[in-house]
Structures are given as C-alpha cells and as structure tokens.
Design a protein around this motif. Structure first.
Motif, short mmCIF file in Angstrom:
data_model
loop_
_atom_site.label_atom_id
_atom_site.label_comp_id
_atom_site.label_asym_id
_atom_site.label_seq_id
_atom_site.Cartn_x
_atom_site.Cartn_y
_atom_site.Cartn_z
N ASN A 111 0.84 -1.18 0.00
CA ASN A 111 0.00 0.00 0.00
C ASN A 111 0.88 1.24 0.00
O ASN A 111 1.96 1.24 0.58
N LEU A 112 0.42 2.27 -0.66
CA LEU A 112 1.10 3.56 -0.70
C LEU A 112 0.05 4.65 -0.75
O LEU A 112 -0.74 4.70 -1.69
N LYS A 113 0.03 5.50 0.25
CA LYS A 113 -0.95 6.58 0.31
C LYS A 113 -0.20 7.88 0.57
O LYS A 113 0.39 8.06 1.63
N ILE A 114 -0.20 8.77 -0.40
CA ILE A 114 0.38 10.09 -0.25
C ILE A 114 -0.52 11.11 -0.93
O ILE A 114 -1.17 10.80 -1.92
N GLY A 115 -0.55 12.31 -0.42
CA GLY A 115 -1.31 13.37 -1.05
C GLY A 115 -2.80 13.26 -0.78
O GLY A 115 -3.26 12.50 0.07
N ASP A 116 -3.55 14.02 -1.53
CA ASP A 116 -4.99 14.16 -1.36
C ASP A 116 -5.71 13.19 -2.29
O ASP A 116 -5.83 13.43 -3.49
N GLU A 117 -6.21 12.10 -1.71
CA GLU A 117 -6.88 11.09 -2.54
C GLU A 117 -8.20 11.59 -3.10
O GLU A 117 -8.74 11.01 -4.05
N ASN A 118 -8.75 12.67 -2.54
CA ASN A 118 -9.99 13.21 -3.07
C ASN A 118 -9.82 13.77 -4.48
O ASN A 118 -10.80 13.93 -5.22
N LEU A 119 -8.57 14.05 -4.85
CA LEU A 119 -8.33 14.59 -6.19
C LEU A 119 -8.64 13.57 -7.27
O LEU A 119 -8.76 13.93 -8.44
N GLN A 120 -8.76 12.30 -6.92
CA GLN A 120 -9.06 11.31 -7.95
C GLN A 120 -10.51 11.43 -8.42
O GLN A 120 -10.92 10.73 -9.35
N ASP A 121 -11.29 12.31 -7.80
CA ASP A 121 -12.61 12.60 -8.34
C ASP A 121 -12.51 13.32 -9.69
O ASP A 121 -13.45 13.27 -10.49
N LEU A 122 -11.35 13.97 -9.93
CA LEU A 122 -11.14 14.60 -11.24
C LEU A 122 -10.84 13.54 -12.29
O LEU A 122 -10.14 12.56 -12.00
N PRO A 123 -11.35 13.69 -13.51
CA PRO A 123 -10.96 12.77 -14.58
C PRO A 123 -9.44 12.71 -14.73
O PRO A 123 -8.74 13.70 -14.53
N THR A 124 -8.93 11.54 -15.09
CA THR A 124 -7.49 11.31 -15.12
C THR A 124 -6.78 12.23 -16.09
O THR A 124 -5.69 12.74 -15.80
N ASP A 125 -7.37 12.49 -17.25
CA ASP A 125 -6.71 13.39 -18.21
C ASP A 125 -6.62 14.80 -17.65
O ASP A 125 -5.62 15.51 -17.86
N GLN A 126 -7.62 15.22 -16.88
CA GLN A 126 -7.56 16.54 -16.26
C GLN A 126 -6.52 16.57 -15.14
O GLN A 126 -5.84 17.59 -14.94
N ARG A 127 -6.39 15.47 -14.42
CA ARG A 127 -5.38 15.41 -13.36
C ARG A 127 -3.97 15.52 -13.95
O ARG A 127 -3.08 16.15 -13.36
#
Length: 678
Positions: free
Chosen positions: A328-344
C-alpha cells in the motif's frame, strides 16, 4: 511535494503479508469520454487473455489478445558461418581495428524474431444512436474492474468488465435501468486469416497467424509482403475465440451467414469470452504439431458451467486482490481522484498532486499482474496488449533492458508469482542458447542476444548482416535476465529454487568467461561488446564496438559473482567457484574519464548522442548494485555526473530507468523531476 518522492522510492519495501491486509481506497483511471484510438483504451488482462476497452456508447470495441498467439514457428536461426568469424572479430579488436571488427560482426547475424499477434476485435453496435449524456468510463485498478455508464433516451446503461485468472475468461455484463432496454449487434473481426461460425449461443472466430512477419521498422517492405500467410493446413499458429451470450429477457438471433448475433430488447446481457491457441510449447510447430484450441475452450466453459456472474466476479476480485493488496502507498490528497485522469495529468503540470504519483506506482503493479501470470508467457514489449499484425518492434522481448524492466517490480513489490512465466522462459532460452553459444561462438554455456520471441530465439538478429551491431550483436541478454533469478533468491532465501536455477547461472557465466581477454593493463575484460544502443565517433566514423564497455563490465562481473555466491551458498561446484574467484580478482575496474564521468566504452570516445535514451553504462548503479555512496564514493559521483550529462528528457521507459537511477543516487528531488517529465 518533493519529500513524498522519498516515500514512493521506498514504498516497495512496505510489504503487507498474511494477516496485515491493507485497505485500498478505489484507485481509478477515469474519463468523461470514450477512447478515440487504441492507445486511449483501458487494459484488462489475466496473464493469459487481454483486452483493450474503448468504451464507446454507440459502438463498443474490445481489442483482444492471447499470451501465446505469435507468428512463425521454431526454426534454426543460428548462422553456420558465425563461429569462424568470431575469432576474427577478437583479433581485429586486439589490433585496434574497431571498424573492421564491427563489420565482421554483421557476418554473425541471423534472422529477425517473430511478432506477437492480435486475435482481433469484439464489436458491439448499439441500435439506439440518440444523444448520450453523463458518459463515464473507468478502470478500478484496486479490484481490476472496468466500467462504462451513460444515459441515452432517459435510460441509464452500465457495462462492467473483468478478466478472470481463476476461470480464464473475460466477462462483460450489460445492464439498463429500464426493462427491454438493451439492443445491439455483436460480431468478431480480425486482421488475420479467419473463419466465423455460430454454435448454439456461441459466436466463434478461428484465426490463422502468419508463418512469418517482418519487423515494422523495415519501412521499405509493405505489409502485404511483410505479413506472410500459409494455407489453413500449413505453418502458422491457430487461435479460436468463443463468445457466449447469456441474456435475460429479449431475444438473440443469428444473422443469415452465421457471422454475427443480434440482441433485441433484453433486460440484461452477459458476454463470456474464452480464447485458446494451437501453441504446443517452444519446440513444436503450432501449425503442423499444435494443440486443438476448440477442445481447450470447450473444457474451459465446462469448468464454469452453472457458475453465476456474481461468483465469477467475486473469485476474480479475491484472486487479484490477494496480489495487489500486499503493498500500500498513500500520499497526497486522494480526493483529487474525483477529477478525470486526463484533467489530473494536465493539472499536475501547474499544481503537483502527490496522489497521482502514487496512482502511477499502483498502475505499474496492475499492469504486471494483468500481463504475467503462471501458465502464460512473460510480459512482452506491450505487456499482453497488441492490435497490429506488424506491431512496433514486433512486440517481442527486447533483452537489452525492456524485458528485464518489466519485472523490476516483481520482487520489491512482493509479486513473485508474476515472474514465474519469465523464470520458465529462461529455462528454454538456455536450451536454445547453448546451441547458439556453440554454433555461433564455439563457446561453452549459453547466450541470448538483443531480441527474442515466444520461440526463444537466441541468435543475433539482423537478417544476416542488415542489422546494426550496436543492438543486433549485443550478447548479454542471457546474463542480464539471470539477475532476476538471483534476486528472487535474495528476497526469498529459497535454496531449492537457487539449486534448480544454478545451472542457468553457471551456463551464463561460462559463456561470459569465453569472451574475456587480458588487456594491456593485465586486467580481464570482454574482448568486445557494445553499449546499447549508443554510438561514438572515431577517426571520422560512427562506431559501436568496444572492448570492456561499462555495461559489459557490470553484467559480466555480476553474473560471475552471483554464480560464485550461489555455488558457495549451496556448497556445490566449489572448484568452479574458486575458478570464478581467480577471474573476479583480475577483472577490469570501471573507468572514470577526465571529466569525472563513468566511461561508457574502454576509451573516452566522443558520444554521438550524449543525451541518448539508453543509460547502459550505469547498469552497475541500477539495476545492478556494484556502485553506491558508501563502498565506491568515486564511482558514485562519476555515475551521477554521467546521468547529469544524459539529461532529464527521454522516452517513457527511459524515464522509468532514470527515476530509479536518481533514487540510487539518493536524490528524491531529481527523481520527482523525472516523474514530472513523464
């Protein structure tokens, strides 16, 4: 942000075993539009079968593959004249006639490898073509599930896809939130020779692979000549794909020529796909002495008879997560994955997103699990996914980094099971490679050159003189791939495995010993070799060949040391271990030039391309372990200076290598810079 890079670089050490099972959040790639082309499609796979999902609302395409489906057949690719040329190359190098030696190398080449082949496409054409809203397409890499949903005529449609390893099938479930809402036509296509039939509620396509395919980089050969088919009873592998339709409500009707199905007014439809080939091992002709794909597939469907969709899905997720959830690896704000991947990705350029870096780490593990499982072939240049009969670089195994790089995550991410196809492959490479060692060089041991394929070709490629020796004649693919075997032992301590694989280590070591010559400084080094795939300038010529190149020194020393250590750990073959000791003690040290850079060749030649994508001479830093800050500080700084000279721009795989090199140089900030470029 930069502190997080140190986390990702050590994340693979965080192995969660047994009772300590990490809880992954959803890890998603998702988009608000369908794929415009194959490169934008989403990959699923079970190590045996793979599919690229386009996800179109009006037309769905699944580009299908099977791990065994390749062109060609076993053959003798060794050059009968090569053994007489080899000593001439050595003599020319002793006399400093590099150009002459390089030209002689061309006389040692054999044919090109064969190509990984596509099965074809499963195509669904939906009959409602009205306006689509709320389109959504995702790949959940935490569970290995893909999904498409959209609204059309006030009806919400949902598709769910997975490739199951336990059941060896690909499954697509189509649902609608209104009864009788699902209508579509279903067909199979292929760029190869094919026959289509309908049998009960199965749509079946039989394909014939070419007996030979020329590499795609031979631009002057058109496809109609480069892709050569035999007749149905002749040479070339066969494959079948069966698609079973299970519908709730509505009706399913075959078209007039039994080449397609039409589904009308169904409440729910489940498609189950299974493929098999006539591949019968590396040493038998698949066209003349092959297995029967239909029998294999029929048995497969018998094994899942009566099994519900939900049970197939649960078994798939349980199998996949048993591997994926070990790290497992958790860093940063996982809520940002609500954005479409191309936009991220676009956002990352201006507003760094550490959780995107973690997603990239997890996606790499997903791809390895999906394309390499026991019972299949090793992951090739494109994993298990390919849509072309003449794919880039034949979609083969490039042994001067790419095949090995596929498996860098296997041990450090506790995915040792994914490496079993490669370990099996090495066994067969050694069988063919011992013949090549004798016929091409009159040497003991075994060898594998720059390219190989499902038939375990081990001779130099190049079509008998047309290939550039900088890649065609590079001979350390076998020794490099053996590093994976020793690494497996280092991670597991499995002496039974080491004992089983020791002959492979010894054979690769024996071949390398046969290349060693004493130089003017009375050190031992390979009499000639190359630094894939870079060239240098000398007396107005652009050349590639060199005695004791940096990569050759690193790989040769590594295989000798690993073999010696293995012999002593196993308390076997101690006389040979003592012989290796005497060689290792006389080995040429790595060279540093006046600019305090690690030298790529035996002399400080001027590179033709100082920013070349290959960083071959830094092998000793990574993936090797012969250079570090504590034991070899001067070499450590020289390697750093060499990497700075190479620059930060590169192709994708090269940036993966550079990220690891900067990690070994203990510079997380620079590793992040490479990830940003990627």
């Amino acid at each position: 942000m930069k502190k997080y890079v140190l986390v990702i670089l050590i994340a693979s050490l965080v192995m969660q075993l047994g009772c300590q099972k990490p809880m992954h959040p959803k890890l998603l790639l998702h988009y608000n539009q369908s794929a415009k082309n194959w490169n934008e499609a989403l990959p699923i796979g079970n190590g045996i079968q793979g599919a690229m999902i386009f996800g179109g609302a009006n037309e769905e395409i699944l580009s299908l593959n099977h791990t065994d489906f390749w062109s060609g057949a076993p053959k003798d690719w060794n050059n009968a004249a090569a053994a007489s040329v080899f000593p001439k190359v050595m003599d020319a190098m002793k006399m400093g006639k590099n150009k002459e030696a390089e030209e002689l190398c061309r006389q040692m080449q054999g044919p090109y490898t064969q190509s990984f082949q596509p099965l074809g496409n499963l195509i669904l054409n939906f009959k409602d073509t009205s306006t689509v809203t709320s389109f959504y397409r995702e790949l959940d890499i935490s569970k290995s599930l893909a999904k498409v949903s959209y609204i059309q005529n006030d009806t919400k449609y949902t598709r769910e896809y997975f490739a199951s390893y336990p059941d060896n099938i690909i499954v697509l479930k189509i649902t609608a939130d209104k009864k009788s809402g699902i209508s579509f036509d279903l067909k199979l296509q292929s760029p190869l020779l094919r026959k289509t039939r309908i049998q009960d509620n199965f749509l079946i396509q039989k394909c014939k692979a070419p007996k030979h395919v020329e590499p795609n980089f031979l631009w002057d050969i058109p496809n109609e000549k480069a892709i050569q088919f035999d007749n149905w009873d002749g040479e070339g592998m066969e494959a079948e794909t069966w698609v079973k339709i299970e519908n709730t409500g509505g009706k399913v009707v075959a078209n007039a020529d039994s080449s397609a199905f039409s589904v009308s007014n169904a409440d729910e439809v489940i498609l189950i796909l299974s493929s098999a080939t006539s591949y019968n091992g590396r040493f038998k002709s698949p066209g003349l002495d092959g297995l029967e794909p239909a029998t294999l597939i029929s048995d497969n469907f018998k094994n899942i008879s009566g099994k519900s969709y939900q049970k197939m899905k649960e078994d798939h997720i349980a199998d996949y997560t048993s591997l994926f959830e070990r790290v497992n690896l958790k860093i940063g704000d996982e809520n940002l994955q609500d954005l479409p991947t191309d936009q991220r990705i676009n956002r990352f350029e201006t507003d760094q997103d550490p959780s995107m870096v973690a997603l990239l780490f997890h996606y790499g593990r997903y791809l390895l699990i999906s394309s390499s499982r026991e019972g299949g072939q090793p992951a090739n240049l494109q994993g298990i996914w390919n849509n072309l009969a003449r794919p880039p670089w034949s979609s083969n195994y490039t042994m001067n980094i790419n095949a090995q790089m596929n498996y860098w995550p296997a041990e450090v991410c506790n995915l040792k099971e994914t490496a079993w196809p490669m370990y099996s492959f090495i066994n067969d490479l050694a069988i063919n490679g011992s013949v090549t060692a004798e016929k091409n060089y009159n040497l003991d041991g075994w060898v594998c050159h720059h390219n190989t394929d499902v038939w375990a070709q081990t001779a130099p490629v190049g079509d008998y003189g047309k290939g550039d020796p900088v890649w065609a004649n590079w001979y350390n693919g076998g020794a490099w791939i053996c590093a994976l075997l020793y690494e497996h032992f280092l991670f597991t301590g499995d002496k039974d495995f080491l004992k089983e694989k020791y002959p492979l280590l010894k054979g690769a070591a024996q071949f390398n010993i046969g290349f060693l010559q004493q130089n003017n400084q009375r050190f031992l080094e390979p009499g000639y070799g190359f630094s894939p795939e870079n060239t240098y300038k000398l007396n107005g010529d652009v050349l590639t060949i060199s005695a004791g190149s940096g990569m050759d020194l690193a790989i040769s020393r590594e295989i000798l040391v690993n073999c010696r250590n293995a012999a002593r750990i196993l308390n076997t073959d101690l006389e040979f271990a003592q012989h290796l000791d005497s060689i290792i003690s006389r080995f040429q040290p790595f060279r540093i030039n006046k600019a305090y850079r690690l030298m790529e060749w035996s002399h400080d030649f001027e590179e033709s391309d100082p920013q070349h994508r290959h960083i071959s001479h830094l092998y000793a830093l990574y993936p090797g372990n012969q250079i570090n800050a504590w034991d070899t500080p001067a070499l450590f700084e020289a390697a750093k200076n060499s990497l700075i000279r190479r620059g930060d721009e590169a192709t994708g795989w090269s940036m993966g290598w550079k990220t690891n090199l900067w990690a070994r140089l203990l510079d997380g900030d620079h590793a992040l810079k490479i990830i940003e470029n990627m």
